[in-house]
Design an enzyme around this catalytic site. Structure first.
Site, PDB file in Angstrom:
ATOM      1  N   CYS A 258       0.816  -1.226   0.000  1.00 23.74           N
ATOM      2  CA  CYS A 258       0.000   0.000   0.000  1.00 23.74           C
ATOM      3  C   CYS A 258       0.850   1.276   0.000  1.00 23.74           C
ATOM      4  CB  CYS A 258      -0.940   0.018   1.195  1.00 23.74           C
ATOM      5  SG  CYS A 258      -2.070  -1.370   1.201  1.00 23.74           S
TER       6      CYS A 258
ATOM      7  N   HIS B 216      -3.286   7.308   2.917  1.00 23.24           N
ATOM      8  CA  HIS B 216      -3.719   6.044   2.305  1.00 23.24           C
ATOM      9  C   HIS B 216      -5.137   5.735   2.788  1.00 23.24           C
ATOM     10  CE1 HIS B 216      -4.052   1.968   1.115  1.00 23.24           C
ATOM     11  NE2 HIS B 216      -3.802   1.448   2.307  1.00 23.24           N
TER      12      HIS B 216
ATOM     13  N   ASN C 131     -10.081   0.105  -0.153  1.00 21.46           N
ATOM     14  CA  ASN C 131      -8.622   0.183  -0.074  1.00 21.46           C
ATOM     15  C   ASN C 131      -8.047  -0.357  -1.382  1.00 21.46           C
ATOM     16  OD1 ASN C 131      -5.913  -0.292   0.398  1.00 21.46           O
ATOM     17  ND2 ASN C 131      -6.214  -1.189   2.434  1.00 21.46           N
TER      18      ASN C 131
HETATM   19  O1  UT7 Z   1      -3.878  -1.137   3.671  1.00 23.43           O
HETATM   20  C1  UT7 Z   1      -3.024  -1.186   4.754  1.00 23.43           C
HETATM   21  C2  UT7 Z   1      -3.270  -2.207   5.728  1.00 23.43           C
HETATM   22  N1  UT7 Z   1      -4.608  -2.463   6.122  1.00 23.43           N
HETATM   23  C3  UT7 Z   1      -5.209  -1.777   7.090  1.00 23.43           C
HETATM   24  O2  UT7 Z   1      -4.755  -0.776   7.537  1.00 23.43           O
HETATM   25  C4  UT7 Z   1      -6.472  -2.364   7.669  1.00 23.43           C
HETATM   26  C5  UT7 Z   1      -6.428  -2.328   9.164  1.00 23.43           C
HETATM   27  N2  UT7 Z   1      -7.500  -2.990   9.850  1.00 23.43           N
HETATM   28  C6  UT7 Z   1      -8.820  -2.680   9.740  1.00 23.43           C
HETATM   29  O3  UT7 Z   1      -9.211  -1.873   8.932  1.00 23.43           O
HETATM   30  C7  UT7 Z   1      -9.770  -3.319  10.713  1.00 23.43           C
HETATM   31  O4  UT7 Z   1      -9.022  -4.044  11.654  1.00 23.43           O
HETATM   32  C8  UT7 Z   1     -10.826  -4.264  10.058  1.00 23.43           C
HETATM   33  C9  UT7 Z   1     -11.844  -3.435   9.308  1.00 23.43           C
HETATM   34  C10 UT7 Z   1     -10.157  -5.242   9.131  1.00 23.43           C
HETATM   35  C11 UT7 Z   1     -11.573  -5.028  11.134  1.00 23.43           C
HETATM   36  O5  UT7 Z   1     -12.172  -4.131  12.069  1.00 23.43           O
HETATM   37  P1  UT7 Z   1     -11.959  -4.318  13.634  1.00 23.43           P
HETATM   38  O6  UT7 Z   1     -12.733  -3.273  14.291  1.00 23.43           O
HETATM   39  O7  UT7 Z   1     -10.479  -4.359  13.893  1.00 23.43           O
HETATM   40  O8  UT7 Z   1     -12.634  -5.718  13.890  1.00 23.43           O
HETATM   41  P2  UT7 Z   1     -11.994  -7.041  14.513  1.00 23.43           P
HETATM   42  O9  UT7 Z   1     -11.049  -7.680  13.554  1.00 23.43           O
HETATM   43  O10 UT7 Z   1     -11.478  -6.746  15.896  1.00 23.43           O
HETATM   44  O11 UT7 Z   1     -13.271  -7.966  14.645  1.00 23.43           O
HETATM   45  C12 UT7 Z   1     -14.348  -7.640  15.535  1.00 23.43           C
HETATM   46  C13 UT7 Z   1     -15.454  -8.640  15.331  1.00 23.43           C
HETATM   47  C14 UT7 Z   1     -14.986 -10.080  15.329  1.00 23.43           C
HETATM   48  O12 UT7 Z   1     -15.979 -10.873  15.949  1.00 23.43           O
HETATM   49  P3  UT7 Z   1     -15.797 -11.379  17.464  1.00 23.43           P
HETATM   50  O13 UT7 Z   1     -14.535 -12.190  17.453  1.00 23.43           O
HETATM   51  O14 UT7 Z   1     -15.665 -10.126  18.294  1.00 23.43           O
HETATM   52  O15 UT7 Z   1     -17.042 -12.162  17.702  1.00 23.43           O
HETATM   53  C15 UT7 Z   1     -14.911 -10.434  13.862  1.00 23.43           C
HETATM   54  O16 UT7 Z   1     -15.080 -11.806  13.629  1.00 23.43           O
HETATM   55  O17 UT7 Z   1     -16.057  -8.408  14.052  1.00 23.43           O
HETATM   56  C16 UT7 Z   1     -16.075  -9.635  13.325  1.00 23.43           C
HETATM   57  N3  UT7 Z   1     -15.953  -9.321  11.910  1.00 23.43           N
HETATM   58  C17 UT7 Z   1     -17.011  -9.028  11.134  1.00 23.43           C
HETATM   59  N4  UT7 Z   1     -18.334  -8.974  11.386  1.00 23.43           N
HETATM   60  C18 UT7 Z   1     -19.141  -8.626  10.377  1.00 23.43           C
HETATM   61  C19 UT7 Z   1     -14.813  -9.232  11.163  1.00 23.43           C
HETATM   62  N5  UT7 Z   1     -15.131  -8.898   9.902  1.00 23.43           N
HETATM   63  C20 UT7 Z   1     -16.478  -8.773   9.862  1.00 23.43           C
HETATM   64  C21 UT7 Z   1     -17.384  -8.427   8.840  1.00 23.43           C
HETATM   65  N6  UT7 Z   1     -18.698  -8.366   9.144  1.00 23.43           N
HETATM   66  N7  UT7 Z   1     -16.986  -8.156   7.580  1.00 23.43           N
END
Ligand code: UT7
Length: 325
Positions: free
Chosen positions: A112, A252, A282
């Site tokens: 990225c 980004h 992204n």
């Molecule tokens: O491009 C450069 C690099 N990339 C980035 O900078 C991306 C960085 N990360 C992010 O943008 C975020 O971490 C995400 C959008 C990927 C995820 O958001 P988050 O707030 O960090 O969620 P999480 O991974 O902590 O997951 C929270 C919950 C989990 O469920 P439990 O374990 O709490 O029951 C996940 O399984 O949300 C769940 N979850 C979803 N639920 C509905 C993860 N993805 C989804 C989804 N829909 N698409």
């Protein structure tokens, strides 16, 4: 001599993938995606489309904007992690399609951060006298390495291409500074394990879905915020500027929560932070040049403005560029 952006162009494929479309593929919802990422839809290239076709179209627009002919380009640098083929480079395909016969062409993979790395390399080559005019791109078909059964990643990524023409200018104008960083110790946070020499492409590898991006989202999020803030501050300090001198901050476009957290920590008012991720998601290396081209087209950048570009991605890699437009 230094180098200056004299033309901008972008291209995104017409096909849209909305949050509602993703609801049909994985267990997710429009409200979860909006709340956690700010993304509404992304553009997706047709299956088998060439990254260089998008790069060609973005480059044509950048050349027209600059009033520069393809044969006057001395070098082409493409930031991409989704090339047309392992070899030759996507940059060589773009050269061929443009008829930029006097250029040397190379790809560069900083995920990225690819556009800021490519800009820095092209700027350094112009400063070293290796060319007077460069085409610099960030161009990706991330949908080709996205696992549409993994809800934690497939909601994020989109396809697109952004290009700039860089031309010699007097010192003190144009690209004022570039700061680049990497930390290979953290490679596992975002990676695509299959298809290279460590895990060569086999039917078994494909069935184990090892050809797709894997990401530890939460941990990546924290690094993205701290590292983008740090490298933005380095750019400001290096140039004796404050954030108030910056007309537009273009980070980004990874996630609206990341963009907002970085903007807040830098103390930049929201009206000076460019955001278009709700429409593109992204797009990795393409995100910053697409945003830059859209900001210019929307009249949000005027000649003489200071623009601060910041990116972060797999590697880990991160970087910033402070630019006088
Ligand atoms: O491009 C450069 C690099 N990339 C980035 O900078 C991306 C960085 N990360 C992010 O943008 C975020 O971490 C995400 C959008 C990927 C995820 O958001 P988050 O707030 O960090 O969620 P999480 O991974 O902590 O997951 C929270 C919950 C989990 O469920 P439990 O374990 O709490 O029951 C996940 O399984 O949300 C769940 N979850 C979803 N639920 C509905 C993860 N993805 C989804 C989804 N829909 N698409």
């Amino acid at each position: 001599m230094a180098s200056k952006i004299v033309g901008l162009g972008m291209y995104a494929p017409p096909k849209k993938m909305t949050n509602q479309d993703l609801e049909k593929l994985v267990e997710t919802s429009d409200s979860w995606i909006m709340e956690r990422t700010g993304i509404k839809s992304r553009r997706i290239a047709e299956l088998g489309a060439a990254n260089s076709d998008m790069g060609f179209l973005a480059s044509q627009k950048a050349l027209a904007d600059a009033g520069v002919r393809a044969e006057d380009i001395d070098l082409i640098v493409v930031g991409t992690c989704t090339p047309d083929m392992p070899l030759p480079s996507t940059a060589c395909f773009i050269q061929k399609k443009l008829g930029a016969r006097n250029a040397f062409a190379l790809d560069l993979n900083a995920a990225c951060s690819g556009f800021i790395y490519a800009l820095s390399v092209a700027d350094a080559l112009i400063r070293a006298g290796r060319g007077r005019k460069a085409l610099v791109l960030g161009s990706e078909i991330l949908s080709s390495v996205t696992d549409y059964t993994d809800r934690a990643t497939c909601i994020l990524f989109g396809d697109g291409s952004g290009a700039v023409v860089l031309a010699e200018c007097p010192e003190g104008d144009g690209v004022l500074s570039c700061h680049l960083h990497s930390d290979g110790n953290l490679w596992e946070l975002i990676h695509c394990p299959g298809g290279g020499t460590v895990n060569p492409l086999t039917p078994d590898l494909i069935s184990r879905r090892m050809i797709y991006i894997r990401m530890q989202g939460n941990e990546t999020f924290k690094h993205a915020v701290t590292k983008m803030v740090d490298v933005a501050q380095k750019a400001l300090a290096h140039n004796g500027c404050t954030i108030d001198d910056v007309a537009l901050f273009i980070p980004h476009q990874a996630n609206l929560r990341i963009v907002s957290a970085v903007g807040k920590r830098l103390g930049v008012t929201p009206d000076r932070v460019f955001v278009n991720l709700e429409r593109y998601g992204n797009t990795s290396a393409a995100s910053v040049p697409i945003a830059l081209a859209e900001a210019k087209a929307q009249g949000r950048i005027r000649p003489g403005d200071l623009v601060l570009l910041v990116a972060f991605g797999a590697g880990l890699t991160w970087g910033s560029a402070l630019i006088r437009m």
